[in-house]
Design an enzyme around this catalytic site. Sequence first.
Site, PDB file in Angstrom:
ATOM      1  N   LYS A 102      -1.376   0.522 -35.257  1.00 12.47           N
ATOM      2  CA  LYS A 102      -0.109   0.857 -34.600  1.00 12.47           C
ATOM      3  C   LYS A 102       0.377   2.190 -35.118  1.00 12.47           C
ATOM      4  CE  LYS A 102       2.669  -1.185 -31.628  1.00 12.47           C
ATOM      5  NZ  LYS A 102       2.299  -2.158 -30.589  1.00 12.47           N
ATOM      6  N   THR A 186       0.931  -7.469 -18.950  1.00 13.35           N
ATOM      7  CA  THR A 186       1.531  -8.277 -20.015  1.00 13.35           C
ATOM      8  C   THR A 186       2.319  -9.433 -19.407  1.00 13.35           C
ATOM      9  OG1 THR A 186       1.610  -6.304 -21.387  1.00 13.35           O
ATOM     10  CG2 THR A 186       2.926  -8.169 -22.115  1.00 13.35           C
ATOM     11  N   ASN A 217       9.704  -3.587 -18.779  1.00 11.58           N
ATOM     12  CA  ASN A 217       8.375  -3.739 -18.196  1.00 11.58           C
ATOM     13  C   ASN A 217       7.932  -5.198 -18.261  1.00 11.58           C
ATOM     14  OD1 ASN A 217       5.350  -4.123 -18.887  1.00 11.58           O
ATOM     15  ND2 ASN A 217       5.380  -2.306 -17.616  1.00 11.58           N
TER      16      ASN A 217
HETATM   17  P1  NAD Z   1      11.169  -2.183 -22.354  1.00 14.97           P
HETATM   18  O1  NAD Z   1      11.803  -1.132 -23.167  1.00 14.97           O
HETATM   19  O2  NAD Z   1      10.566  -1.827 -21.022  1.00 14.97           O
HETATM   20  O3  NAD Z   1      12.231  -3.353 -22.054  1.00 14.97           O
HETATM   21  C1  NAD Z   1      13.025  -3.957 -23.030  1.00 14.97           C
HETATM   22  C2  NAD Z   1      14.102  -4.768 -22.325  1.00 14.97           C
HETATM   23  O4  NAD Z   1      14.847  -5.510 -23.297  1.00 14.97           O
HETATM   24  C3  NAD Z   1      15.123  -3.926 -21.568  1.00 14.97           C
HETATM   25  O5  NAD Z   1      15.465  -4.594 -20.367  1.00 14.97           O
HETATM   26  C4  NAD Z   1      16.347  -3.927 -22.492  1.00 14.97           C
HETATM   27  O6  NAD Z   1      17.573  -3.742 -21.803  1.00 14.97           O
HETATM   28  C5  NAD Z   1      16.223  -5.324 -23.061  1.00 14.97           C
HETATM   29  N1  NAD Z   1      16.947  -5.548 -24.293  1.00 14.97           N
HETATM   30  C6  NAD Z   1      17.011  -4.767 -25.394  1.00 14.97           C
HETATM   31  N2  NAD Z   1      17.801  -5.338 -26.312  1.00 14.97           N
HETATM   32  C7  NAD Z   1      18.222  -6.505 -25.778  1.00 14.97           C
HETATM   33  C8  NAD Z   1      19.070  -7.546 -26.226  1.00 14.97           C
HETATM   34  N3  NAD Z   1      19.626  -7.501 -27.429  1.00 14.97           N
HETATM   35  N4  NAD Z   1      19.275  -8.604 -25.410  1.00 14.97           N
HETATM   36  C9  NAD Z   1      18.718  -8.657 -24.184  1.00 14.97           C
HETATM   37  N5  NAD Z   1      17.922  -7.709 -23.718  1.00 14.97           N
HETATM   38  C10 NAD Z   1      17.683  -6.649 -24.498  1.00 14.97           C
HETATM   39  O7  NAD Z   1      10.084  -2.870 -23.294  1.00 14.97           O
HETATM   40  P2  NAD Z   1       8.837  -3.755 -22.857  1.00 14.97           P
HETATM   41  O8  NAD Z   1       7.642  -2.876 -22.729  1.00 14.97           O
HETATM   42  O9  NAD Z   1       9.220  -4.654 -21.739  1.00 14.97           O
HETATM   43  O10 NAD Z   1       8.601  -4.602 -24.200  1.00 14.97           O
HETATM   44  C11 NAD Z   1       9.388  -5.737 -24.514  1.00 14.97           C
HETATM   45  C12 NAD Z   1       8.763  -6.449 -25.697  1.00 14.97           C
HETATM   46  O11 NAD Z   1       7.419  -6.827 -25.378  1.00 14.97           O
HETATM   47  C13 NAD Z   1       8.657  -5.636 -26.987  1.00 14.97           C
HETATM   48  O12 NAD Z   1       8.778  -6.523 -28.080  1.00 14.97           O
HETATM   49  C14 NAD Z   1       7.228  -5.101 -26.931  1.00 14.97           C
HETATM   50  O13 NAD Z   1       6.724  -4.769 -28.232  1.00 14.97           O
HETATM   51  C15 NAD Z   1       6.528  -6.312 -26.348  1.00 14.97           C
HETATM   52  N6  NAD Z   1       5.234  -6.011 -25.712  1.00 14.97           N
HETATM   53  C16 NAD Z   1       5.144  -5.124 -24.694  1.00 14.97           C
HETATM   54  C17 NAD Z   1       3.925  -4.914 -24.085  1.00 14.97           C
HETATM   55  C18 NAD Z   1       3.792  -4.009 -22.890  1.00 14.97           C
HETATM   56  O14 NAD Z   1       2.725  -4.009 -22.273  1.00 14.97           O
HETATM   57  N7  NAD Z   1       4.830  -3.271 -22.508  1.00 14.97           N
HETATM   58  C19 NAD Z   1       2.777  -5.595 -24.535  1.00 14.97           C
HETATM   59  C20 NAD Z   1       2.915  -6.507 -25.583  1.00 14.97           C
HETATM   60  C21 NAD Z   1       4.154  -6.715 -26.146  1.00 14.97           C
END
Ligand code: NAD
Length: 412
Positions: A102, A186, A217
């Site tokens: 990472k 995902t 996402n």
């Molecule tokens: P992103 O930035 O696209 O979305 C995050 C979302 O969470 C947003 O809608 C934001 O408004 C919301 N959020 C933030 N704080 C919040 C809170 N306190 N309460 C409610 N909602 C809140 O990120 P993402 O890519 O969707 O990733 C989300 C999680 O999934 C992260 O932990 C990331 O590490 C994990 N993840 C992502 C992927 C990927 O392919 N994008 C893969 C594996 C894991």
Amino acid sequence: MSLFEMAKIPMEKASKLINLDPNAEAVISQPERTVEVSIPVKMDDGHVQVFTGYRSQNSTILGPGKGGVRYHQNVTLDEVKTLGFWMTTKCAVAGLPYGGAKGGVIVDPRKVSKTELEKITRGYIDKIAPLIGEKKDVPAPDMNTNAQIMAWMCDEFSKINCQYEPAFITGKAVSMGGSLGRNSATGRGVITATLEILKREGIKPEDATVAIQGFGNVGSWTAKIAKEKGLKIVALSDISGGIYDENGLDPYKVEAYAKEHEGLIKGYPGATAISGEAVLEQKVTVLIPAAMELQITAKNADKIQAKIIVEAANGPTDADADAILEKKGIPVVPDVLANGGGVTVSYFEWVQNLYRYFWTEEEVEERQEKMMVKAFANVYDAAKKYNTTLRVGAYIVALNALVEPMKLRGII
Ligand code: NAD
């Protein structure tokens, strides 16, 4: 306790259950290599700002390191090491020929211009270039990084090596060799895991209600695919708060509304506004935290009323909450299994880039589903065999995958 120490608790439990060679645990417990780099950037106003970046290569036992690069003002080495450790586990659980890694840069991307962001990105790659590559360590997007940033990284690395290097990085635009099906991967995998656990619990998808925290996402794709599969989404949240509708929310309509309202779901018409915390505490069949780390803790774990938790985010449940949920008998499909669909399709992108031969979206989805279903069964069976949680079951699967190559290679 640091996040990294906390992350190792289920591995230590798994290690005891399978009587793992203590040498193997000692090796896996520390990253193989961590680097901290300084990135001097001439800012738009002419002054030089030095940014700090990290790359943690936790394991290359099963293959090249694999893991995203995060841009955030609060990035720490502890966080990067932890996320790399989870990547090692996730790739092993998913059956991918990858280790785990990472990266991160301490920067608030909203506070720099596009030109400055590009310079930071290229500077970061210049500094870690000797450590990365298609056979060494393959970066990808993570929080606040995207296909544009991957394109700059790919371009910079290609310049350094005087050859086009698409396979050194994943999460690229399709026009640059990205895989079809990556955006939804995902969320799609989260729903495959959800359907598998519902099946094991004897619950039909059409009888299941779902609450999802986070509508980025992962959360938005999870919601859309959940709807396609017949699950009823009753609660959603993002950083602006939560919305509830017992008759079911249409994620496509919520997404369209959010697009017109600065990306936020607050004020979505026809639904009841509730707090973000309340979304976690709804009486639903499945709760899917899909926002960020440490959302279910000793403070709110007792208030969880969901029958099942499927972790779409990385590390949404802390160690105290894990113990409380176990006592309450709530199965938790852990992050290292549930959100592995993303890295699985990143792996497909790498394979397609290496072969310069590309698959259709249907092929990608079909192969992803097969791998996820198999990974789920392996974890579920390990948890049953050792009478433990699915999280510890996932670590059993990962440790078992890692230990034999470690012995054969003479590492232990
Ligand atoms: P992103 O930035 O696209 O979305 C995050 C979302 O969470 C947003 O809608 C934001 O408004 C919301 N959020 C933030 N704080 C919040 C809170 N306190 N309460 C409610 N909602 C809140 O990120 P993402 O890519 O969707 O990733 C989300 C999680 O999934 C992260 O932990 C990331 O590490 C994990 N993840 C992502 C992927 C990927 O392919 N994008 C893969 C594996 C894991």
